[in-house]
Design an enzyme around this catalytic site. Structure first.
Site, PDB file in Angstrom:
ATOM      1  N   LYS A  96       0.693  -0.823  -0.189  1.00  0.00           N
ATOM      2  CA  LYS A  96      -0.098  -0.122   0.251  1.00  0.00           C
ATOM      3  C   LYS A  96       0.770   1.041  -0.439  1.00  0.00           C
ATOM      4  O   LYS A  96       2.253   1.541   0.552  1.00  0.00           O
ATOM      5  CB  LYS A  96      -0.970   0.418   1.522  1.00  0.00           C
ATOM      6  CG  LYS A  96      -1.739  -0.774   1.053  1.00  0.00           C
ATOM      7  CD  LYS A  96      -2.525  -1.426   2.442  1.00  0.00           C
ATOM      8  CE  LYS A  96      -3.555  -0.513   2.404  1.00  0.00           C
ATOM      9  NZ  LYS A  96      -4.667   0.038   3.713  1.00  0.00           N
TER      10      LYS A  96
HETATM   11  O1  G3P Z   1      -6.849   0.601   6.722  1.00  0.00           O
HETATM   12  C1  G3P Z   1      -7.912   2.148   5.980  1.00  0.00           C
HETATM   13  C2  G3P Z   1      -8.835   2.020   6.185  1.00  0.00           C
HETATM   14  O2  G3P Z   1      -9.395   1.106   6.001  1.00  0.00           O
HETATM   15  C3  G3P Z   1      -8.814   3.636   7.026  1.00  0.00           C
HETATM   16  O3  G3P Z   1     -10.397   3.617   7.970  1.00  0.00           O
HETATM   17  O4  G3P Z   1     -11.745   2.953   9.920  1.00  0.00           O
HETATM   18  O5  G3P Z   1      -9.656   4.418   9.690  1.00  0.00           O
HETATM   19  O6  G3P Z   1     -11.316   5.362   8.739  1.00  0.00           O
HETATM   20  P1  G3P Z   1     -10.709   4.142   8.744  1.00  0.00           P
END
Ligand code: G3P
Length: 224
Positions: free
Chosen positions: A86
């Site tokens: 990533k």
């Molecule tokens: O992997 C990054 C993405 O999934 C972020 O998720 O839940 O931290 O907004 P969140």
């Protein structure tokens, strides 16, 4: 074929969902790994035990300049696991993506908050694009709309990148992006949990059992 990922490094939850769903792999980010406190050298073999060697898992580079990102990505891909690296879709990240894709190495462009940012990553050849649906919503923008526009642009320009929307806080966001025909999705455990959670399901199943027992007692279906 549609690819379902879990956005977690919680191995117990990965095993739980893998028992009942076709889990393709996990996505991680530095925050997820820091929270889990596991080293990759522990996590990846354990993950392979659970999901099998054909699972595909995502690990983000920590480096912040192009050469270091490319070097870190190469080192990750050399590991004996099926990893996709990533890379944040920043200006620097796009340079790294372009260089990695010139050598056909597997890349996901992450931290996508806008259509234009995702489109540029697709032009650089990223295999996957991860728009952050809920985080976009929290800026007062339309996360699902960003995914819809990106899907439209990928289709119109015949770009092979797959959308892998991330960052969900509820099942409606999930259903809305699924209806757009995205190739993949990554779900946080709390939201994957909610997908099972219609309040009418368990009472309905319990009633079947009660009705059966009232007539056939403890016999099984093939015994009557
Ligand atoms: O992997 C990054 C993405 O999934 C972020 O998720 O839940 O931290 O907004 P969140």
């Amino acid at each position: 074929m549609f690819e379902l990922y879990l956005d977690t490094a919680d191995l117990a939850q990965v095993a739980r969902f893998n028992a009942c769903l076709p889990v393709h792999g996990i996505t991680t980010n530095p925050s997820i790994l820091a929270k889990s406190t596991q080293r990759l050298s522990q996590l990846l073999p354990a993950l392979t035990e659970i999901l099998g060697e054909h699972s595909q898992n995502f690990v983000q580079v920590i480096s912040e300049d192009v050469n270091a990102m490319v070097d870190e990505a190469e080192r990750l891909i050399e590991l004996p696991y099926n990893l996709v690296v990533k890379i944040p879709a920043t200006e620097i990240g796009l340079s790294a993506i372009k260089r990695l894709k010139a050598r056909n190495l597997p890349v996901l462009a992450t931290a996508i908050y806008s259509v234009q940012q995702g489109f540029l990553a697709a032009l650089c050849g990223a295999d996957y694009l991860a728009p952050y649906v809920n985080r976009i919503d929290t800026f007062g923008m339309d996360g699902v709309g960003v995914v819809a526009d990106l899907q439209l642009l990928l289709d119109k320009h015949h770009l092979p990148s797959k959308l892998l929307p991330a960052s969900f806080k509820n099942t409606q966001q999930v259903l809305d992006v699924l209806k757009l025909g995205v190739a993949s999705i990554t779900l946080p455990i709390e939201v994957a949990d909610q997908l099972f959670g219609h309040p009418a399901v368990n009472p309905a199943v319990q009633q079947f059992g009660l009705d059966w027992q009232s007539v056939f007692g403890n016999k099984l279906a093939y015994e009557v």
